[in-house]
Design a protein around this motif. Structure first.
Motif, PDB file in Angstrom:
ATOM      1  N   PRO A  39       0.642  -1.120   0.037  1.00  0.00           N
ATOM      2  CA  PRO A  39      -0.130  -0.008  -0.150  1.00  0.00           C
ATOM      3  C   PRO A  39       0.724   1.093   0.036  1.00  0.00           C
ATOM      4  N   ALA A  40       1.939   1.441   0.671  1.00  0.00           N
ATOM      5  CA  ALA A  40       2.725   2.501   0.815  1.00  0.00           C
ATOM      6  C   ALA A  40       3.416   2.683  -0.797  1.00  0.00           C
ATOM      7  N   VAL A  41       3.871   1.741  -1.453  1.00  0.00           N
ATOM      8  CA  VAL A  41       4.303   1.789  -2.592  1.00  0.00           C
ATOM      9  C   VAL A  41       3.227   2.202  -3.691  1.00  0.00           C
ATOM     10  N   ALA A  42       2.165   1.697  -3.595  1.00  0.00           N
ATOM     11  CA  ALA A  42       0.741   2.020  -4.013  1.00  0.00           C
ATOM     12  C   ALA A  42       0.467   3.658  -4.216  1.00  0.00           C
ATOM     13  N   LEU A  43       0.778   4.209  -2.996  1.00  0.00           N
ATOM     14  CA  LEU A  43       0.436   5.590  -2.743  1.00  0.00           C
ATOM     15  C   LEU A  43       1.501   6.261  -3.361  1.00  0.00           C
ATOM     16  N   LEU A  44       2.916   5.906  -3.223  1.00  0.00           N
ATOM     17  CA  LEU A  44       3.893   6.652  -3.887  1.00  0.00           C
ATOM     18  C   LEU A  44       3.553   6.522  -5.504  1.00  0.00           C
ATOM     19  N   THR A  45       3.360   5.555  -5.997  1.00  0.00           N
ATOM     20  CA  THR A  45       3.088   5.544  -7.317  1.00  0.00           C
ATOM     21  C   THR A  45       2.006   6.586  -8.002  1.00  0.00           C
ATOM     22  N   HIS A  46       1.031   6.540  -7.100  1.00  0.00           N
ATOM     23  CA  HIS A  46      -0.494   7.633  -7.188  1.00  0.00           C
ATOM     24  C   HIS A  46       0.310   9.129  -7.160  1.00  0.00           C
ATOM     25  N   VAL A  47       1.069   9.174  -6.046  1.00  0.00           N
ATOM     26  CA  VAL A  47       1.585  10.556  -6.096  1.00  0.00           C
ATOM     27  C   VAL A  47       2.314  10.861  -7.242  1.00  0.00           C
ATOM     28  N   ALA A  48       3.325   9.908  -7.660  1.00  0.00           N
ATOM     29  CA  ALA A  48       4.267  10.331  -8.748  1.00  0.00           C
ATOM     30  C   ALA A  48       3.416  10.729  -9.999  1.00  0.00           C
ATOM     31  N   ALA A  49       2.231   9.932 -10.256  1.00  0.00           N
ATOM     32  CA  ALA A  49       1.342  10.313 -11.285  1.00  0.00           C
ATOM     33  C   ALA A  49       0.780  11.763 -11.208  1.00  0.00           C
ATOM     34  N   LEU A  54       1.171  17.784 -12.458  1.00  0.00           N
ATOM     35  CA  LEU A  54       1.345  19.101 -11.900  1.00  0.00           C
ATOM     36  C   LEU A  54       2.531  19.601 -12.469  1.00  0.00           C
ATOM     37  N   ASN A  55       3.516  18.831 -13.110  1.00  0.00           N
ATOM     38  CA  ASN A  55       4.896  18.935 -13.328  1.00  0.00           C
ATOM     39  C   ASN A  55       5.642  19.624 -12.081  1.00  0.00           C
ATOM     40  N   HIS A  56       5.440  19.095 -10.854  1.00  0.00           N
ATOM     41  CA  HIS A  56       6.047  19.779  -9.695  1.00  0.00           C
ATOM     42  C   HIS A  56       6.363  18.486  -8.708  1.00  0.00           C
ATOM     43  N   HIS A  57       7.442  18.299  -8.243  1.00  0.00           N
ATOM     44  CA  HIS A  57       7.984  16.774  -7.663  1.00  0.00           C
ATOM     45  C   HIS A  57       8.452  17.084  -6.181  1.00  0.00           C
ATOM     46  N   ALA A  70       8.459  15.234   1.373  1.00  0.00           N
ATOM     47  CA  ALA A  70       9.209  16.561   1.535  1.00  0.00           C
ATOM     48  C   ALA A  70       9.001  17.437   0.160  1.00  0.00           C
ATOM     49  N   VAL A  71       8.556  18.344   0.257  1.00  0.00           N
ATOM     50  CA  VAL A  71       8.741  19.369  -0.866  1.00  0.00           C
ATOM     51  C   VAL A  71       8.818  20.670  -0.669  1.00  0.00           C
ATOM     52  N   ASN A  72       9.683  21.300  -1.659  1.00  0.00           N
ATOM     53  CA  ASN A  72       9.715  22.709  -1.957  1.00  0.00           C
ATOM     54  C   ASN A  72       9.939  23.150  -3.297  1.00  0.00           C
ATOM     55  N   THR A  73      10.180  24.235  -3.490  1.00  0.00           N
ATOM     56  CA  THR A  73      10.434  24.747  -4.881  1.00  0.00           C
ATOM     57  C   THR A  73      11.797  25.333  -5.207  1.00  0.00           C
ATOM     58  N   HIS A  74      12.476  24.333  -5.949  1.00  0.00           N
ATOM     59  CA  HIS A  74      13.837  24.514  -6.410  1.00  0.00           C
ATOM     60  C   HIS A  74      14.250  26.062  -7.040  1.00  0.00           C
ATOM     61  N   SER A  75      13.312  26.337  -7.871  1.00  0.00           N
ATOM     62  CA  SER A  75      13.487  27.538  -8.735  1.00  0.00           C
ATOM     63  C   SER A  75      13.552  28.856  -7.964  1.00  0.00           C
ATOM     64  N   VAL A  80       9.030  27.421  -0.002  1.00  0.00           N
ATOM     65  CA  VAL A  80       7.873  26.901  -0.163  1.00  0.00           C
ATOM     66  C   VAL A  80       7.102  27.911  -0.702  1.00  0.00           C
ATOM     67  N   THR A  81       6.396  27.451  -1.969  1.00  0.00           N
ATOM     68  CA  THR A  81       5.281  28.222  -2.718  1.00  0.00           C
ATOM     69  C   THR A  81       4.003  27.560  -2.986  1.00  0.00           C
ATOM     70  N   GLU A  82       3.119  28.225  -3.270  1.00  0.00           N
ATOM     71  CA  GLU A  82       1.759  27.656  -3.752  1.00  0.00           C
ATOM     72  C   GLU A  82       2.064  26.206  -4.482  1.00  0.00           C
ATOM     73  N   LEU A  83       2.979  26.091  -5.358  1.00  0.00           N
ATOM     74  CA  LEU A  83       3.154  24.635  -6.104  1.00  0.00           C
ATOM     75  C   LEU A  83       3.178  23.783  -4.957  1.00  0.00           C
ATOM     76  N   ASP A  84       3.805  24.013  -3.963  1.00  0.00           N
ATOM     77  CA  ASP A  84       4.149  22.873  -2.979  1.00  0.00           C
ATOM     78  C   ASP A  84       2.566  22.598  -2.120  1.00  0.00           C
ATOM     79  N   VAL A  85       2.173  23.810  -1.699  1.00  0.00           N
ATOM     80  CA  VAL A  85       0.877  23.527  -1.193  1.00  0.00           C
ATOM     81  C   VAL A  85      -0.137  22.863  -2.136  1.00  0.00           C
ATOM     82  N   GLN A  86      -0.288  23.102  -3.284  1.00  0.00           N
ATOM     83  CA  GLN A  86      -0.986  22.526  -4.352  1.00  0.00           C
ATOM     84  C   GLN A  86      -0.717  20.965  -4.552  1.00  0.00           C
ATOM     85  N   LEU A  87       0.553  20.562  -4.470  1.00  0.00           N
ATOM     86  CA  LEU A  87       0.616  19.179  -4.211  1.00  0.00           C
ATOM     87  C   LEU A  87       0.302  18.704  -3.226  1.00  0.00           C
TER      88      LEU A  87
END
Length: 102
Positions: A39-49, A54-57, A70-75, A80-87
């Motif tokens: 189930p953990a890997v299944a969630l990871l796969t769904h998150v990857a999709a 969103l073109n944000h990883h 863990a997410v932030n915006t490298h650019s 932390v940006t709205e992109l991270d919150v959206q993800l």
């Protein structure tokens, strides 16, 4: 328009709607505990999709029955940006289908 770093107040407001999420080292983070490894890997796969959509990883780490996100915006210098919150919001939407409880 390029993403802009959120202020501490804006981040706090966003986190009020994202239970379990925290800010650490300029990243939004959350651990999800699931019933087992598959189930953990299944969630990871769904998150990857979702990330591809969103073109944000995020950084995703599976440890047996746990997925750490863990997410932030490298650019914008790793802030932390709205992109991270959206993800984070999208992950919250899909997580219950994988057996994660709020």
């Amino acid at each position: 328009m390029a993403p802009q770093p959120l202020t501490e107040l804006e981040i706090a407001e966003c986190l009020s709607g994202l239970p379990g999420w925290t800010v650490r080292d300029d990243r939004l983070e959350r651990d999800y505990t699931l019933a087992g490894h598959l189930p953990a890997v299944a969630l990871l796969t769904h998150v990857a999709a979702v990330q591809e959509e969103l073109n944000h990883h995020a950084e995703l780490t599976v440890t047996y029955n746990r997925l750490h996100v863990a997410v932030n915006t490298h650019s914008v210098g790793g802030r932390v940006t709205e992109l991270d919150v959206q993800l984070a919001r999208r992950i919250e939407e899909i997580a219950p289908a994988h057996g994660v409880r709020p």
